[in-house]
Design an enzyme around this catalytic site. Structure first.
Site, PDB file in Angstrom:
ATOM      1  N   TYR A 114       1.137  -1.197  -0.574  1.00 47.04           N
ATOM      2  CA  TYR A 114       0.067   0.065   0.025  1.00 47.04           C
ATOM      3  C   TYR A 114       0.999   1.135  -0.124  1.00 47.04           C
ATOM      4  O   TYR A 114       0.522   2.097  -0.170  1.00 47.04           O
ATOM      5  CB  TYR A 114      -0.977   0.294   0.986  1.00 47.04           C
TER       6      TYR A 114
ATOM      7  N   GLN B 198     -15.334   2.125  -5.372  1.00 48.64           N
ATOM      8  CA  GLN B 198     -14.644   1.558  -5.140  1.00 48.64           C
ATOM      9  C   GLN B 198     -13.759   1.840  -5.270  1.00 48.64           C
ATOM     10  O   GLN B 198     -12.772   1.094  -4.906  1.00 48.64           O
ATOM     11  CB  GLN B 198     -15.234   0.310  -5.643  1.00 48.64           C
TER      12      GLN B 198
ATOM     13  N   HIS C 162     -14.479   1.056  -0.886  1.00 49.41           N
ATOM     14  CA  HIS C 162     -13.377   0.699   0.021  1.00 49.41           C
ATOM     15  C   HIS C 162     -12.590   1.204   0.130  1.00 49.41           C
ATOM     16  O   HIS C 162     -11.692   0.359   0.459  1.00 49.41           O
ATOM     17  CB  HIS C 162     -13.735  -0.234  -1.141  1.00 49.41           C
TER      18      HIS C 162
ATOM     19  N   CYS D 259      -6.264   3.754  12.804  1.00 47.61           N
ATOM     20  CA  CYS D 259      -6.127   2.895  13.436  1.00 47.61           C
ATOM     21  C   CYS D 259      -6.535   2.216  14.406  1.00 47.61           C
ATOM     22  O   CYS D 259      -7.887   2.576  14.784  1.00 47.61           O
ATOM     23  CB  CYS D 259      -5.818   4.877  14.663  1.00 47.61           C
TER      24      CYS D 259
ATOM     25  N   ALA E 160     -12.912   4.706 -21.349  1.00 45.39           N
ATOM     26  CA  ALA E 160     -13.612   6.267 -20.210  1.00 45.39           C
ATOM     27  C   ALA E 160     -13.472   7.679 -21.071  1.00 45.39           C
ATOM     28  O   ALA E 160     -14.434   8.293 -20.534  1.00 45.39           O
ATOM     29  CB  ALA E 160     -13.464   6.089 -18.568  1.00 45.39           C
TER      30      ALA E 160
HETATM   31  N1  APR Z   1     -12.699   2.722 -20.126  1.00 44.77           N
HETATM   32  C1  APR Z   1     -13.767   1.799 -19.181  1.00 44.77           C
HETATM   33  N2  APR Z   1     -13.807   0.935 -18.096  1.00 44.77           N
HETATM   34  C2  APR Z   1     -12.276   0.489 -18.857  1.00 44.77           C
HETATM   35  C3  APR Z   1     -11.420   0.773 -18.804  1.00 44.77           C
HETATM   36  C4  APR Z   1     -10.930   2.025 -19.723  1.00 44.77           C
HETATM   37  N3  APR Z   1      -9.883   3.126 -19.753  1.00 44.77           N
HETATM   38  N4  APR Z   1     -10.305   0.635 -18.635  1.00 44.77           N
HETATM   39  C5  APR Z   1     -11.264  -1.057 -17.732  1.00 44.77           C
HETATM   40  N5  APR Z   1     -12.369  -0.877 -17.931  1.00 44.77           N
HETATM   41  C6  APR Z   1     -12.986  -1.956 -17.254  1.00 44.77           C
HETATM   42  C7  APR Z   1     -12.721  -3.166 -17.392  1.00 44.77           C
HETATM   43  O1  APR Z   1     -13.964  -3.527 -18.839  1.00 44.77           O
HETATM   44  C8  APR Z   1     -13.767  -3.933 -16.070  1.00 44.77           C
HETATM   45  O2  APR Z   1     -14.867  -3.649 -16.698  1.00 44.77           O
HETATM   46  O3  APR Z   1     -12.608  -1.850 -15.848  1.00 44.77           O
HETATM   47  C9  APR Z   1     -13.296  -2.385 -15.026  1.00 44.77           C
HETATM   48  C10 APR Z   1     -12.519  -3.049 -14.208  1.00 44.77           C
HETATM   49  O4  APR Z   1     -12.865  -4.191 -13.566  1.00 44.77           O
HETATM   50  P1  APR Z   1     -12.419  -4.508 -12.148  1.00 44.77           P
HETATM   51  O5  APR Z   1     -10.195  -4.854 -12.228  1.00 44.77           O
HETATM   52  O6  APR Z   1     -12.836  -5.835 -11.104  1.00 44.77           O
HETATM   53  O7  APR Z   1     -12.596  -3.119 -11.043  1.00 44.77           O
HETATM   54  P2  APR Z   1     -13.453  -3.130 -10.468  1.00 44.77           P
HETATM   55  O8  APR Z   1     -14.909  -3.084 -10.881  1.00 44.77           O
HETATM   56  O9  APR Z   1     -13.331  -1.898  -9.751  1.00 44.77           O
HETATM   57  O10 APR Z   1     -12.946  -3.669  -8.370  1.00 44.77           O
HETATM   58  C11 APR Z   1     -13.762  -3.944  -7.776  1.00 44.77           C
HETATM   59  O11 APR Z   1     -12.710  -5.577  -6.329  1.00 44.77           O
HETATM   60  O12 APR Z   1     -10.500  -5.811  -5.954  1.00 44.77           O
HETATM   61  C12 APR Z   1     -11.421  -5.358  -5.862  1.00 44.77           C
HETATM   62  O13 APR Z   1     -11.830  -4.027  -3.773  1.00 44.77           O
HETATM   63  C13 APR Z   1     -11.119  -4.302  -5.359  1.00 44.77           C
HETATM   64  O14 APR Z   1     -12.687  -1.370  -5.495  1.00 44.77           O
HETATM   65  C14 APR Z   1     -12.017  -3.077  -6.373  1.00 44.77           C
HETATM   66  C15 APR Z   1     -13.052  -4.037  -6.349  1.00 44.77           C
END
Ligand code: APR
Length: 237
Positions: free
Chosen positions: A54, A91, A109, A117, A220
């Site tokens: 982290y 998240q 999250h 703490c 995005a």
């Molecule tokens: N623009 C839009 N979407 C995108 C891009 C982009 N440039 N690049 C990737 N993605 C999308 C992928 O298609 C996927 O659906 O972002 C998503 C990422 O998915 P994850 O990696 O699973 O992330 P997330 O959904 O935020 O994970 C949720 O899981 O690991 C835990 O706590 C952690 O907050 C996290 C949670």
């Protein structure tokens, strides 16, 4: 009447800002197994590794190449447009929404720039490294600070507030999230039950895309500005 837009963001909105998503590399997060760096058990097993991990993620936020992208900026534009109340539930543990200028952001999250703490349960803003040798500012003891991150098996933050935000929403939008991690993945079901308009914005449609009324497919940095322009110009209500 104002439209209440509730936006759930995931790792995808920060991908073009230089922060890796979680599920694109075989369950590894920056080359570590998620169980090792994102569970209370992993922290108990090897706290030094988790602090180091982290600390590196926090340091990455100060990298000159890591900055909000046009997707984050578009959400600020929406918030500043007449007729819209915008709340962001993220998240993500980065600070890119705040750096872009979004005012109402709930980090369900947790946040990299915060330390919790374990003695007093108080949170402190932290922009630099910390570990088990760091004295906390609330009780001046060592060994109590942990990353202020909600790990797997822990309860996400702001759940009551999130429920009430969705209840009052006119439009629920999910951006860049794979929809694989609950409870966030279930927010769209709740919104659907309430009859709220739902939109997904993603590089590729997620597994629960069928639950959304509208979909914008693309990075995005392009798809979020497009969505925001359509909403402001009344093309997508
Ligand atoms: N623009 C839009 N979407 C995108 C891009 C982009 N440039 N690049 C990737 N993605 C999308 C992928 O298609 C996927 O659906 O972002 C998503 C990422 O998915 P994850 O990696 O699973 O992330 P997330 O959904 O935020 O994970 C949720 O899981 O690991 C835990 O706590 C952690 O907050 C996290 C949670």
């Amino acid at each position: 009447m104002k439209q209440n837009i509730v936006i759930l963001t995931g790792a995808g909105i920060s991908a073009e800002s230089g922060i890796k998503t979680f599920r694109d590399s075989n369950g590894l997060w920056e080359n570590h197994a998620i169980e090792d760096v994102a569970t209370p058990e992993g922290f108990a097993r090897n706290p030094s590794l988790v602090y180091r991990f982290y600390n590196a993620r926090r340091a990455q936020l100060h990298d000159k190449n890591v900055a909000p992208n046009l997707g984050h900026d578009a959400l600020v534009k929406l918030e500043q447009s007449d007729g819209f109340d915008v709340a962001i539930i993220t998240q993500n543990v980065d600070n890119l929404h705040e750096r872009a200028g979004s005012k109402k952001v709930l980090h369900m999250h947790g946040e990299l720039l915060s330390a919790l703490c374990m003695y007093s349960n108080q949170r402190t803003y932290y922009k630099d490294d910390f570990d088990h040798t760091t004295e906390c500012s609330c009780c001046q003891r060592k060994g109590g600070l942990r990353p202020d991150i909600v790990w797997f098996g822990e309860v996400p933050m702001y759940m009551d507030e999130i429920q009430s935000l969705i209840e009052q929403a006119t439009h629920f939008v999910a951006i860049g999230t794979s929809g694989q991690v609950y409870p966030a993945a279930g927010f769209v079901n709740f919104a659907k039950q309430l009859g709220i308009t739902t939109t997904e914005i993603n590089l590729v449609p997620s597994d629960n895309n069928y639950l959304f009324d509208h979909t914008y497919v693309g990075p995005a940095s392009e798809a979020v500005p497009q969505f925001v322009n359509d909403l402001i110009n009344n093309k997508n209500n």
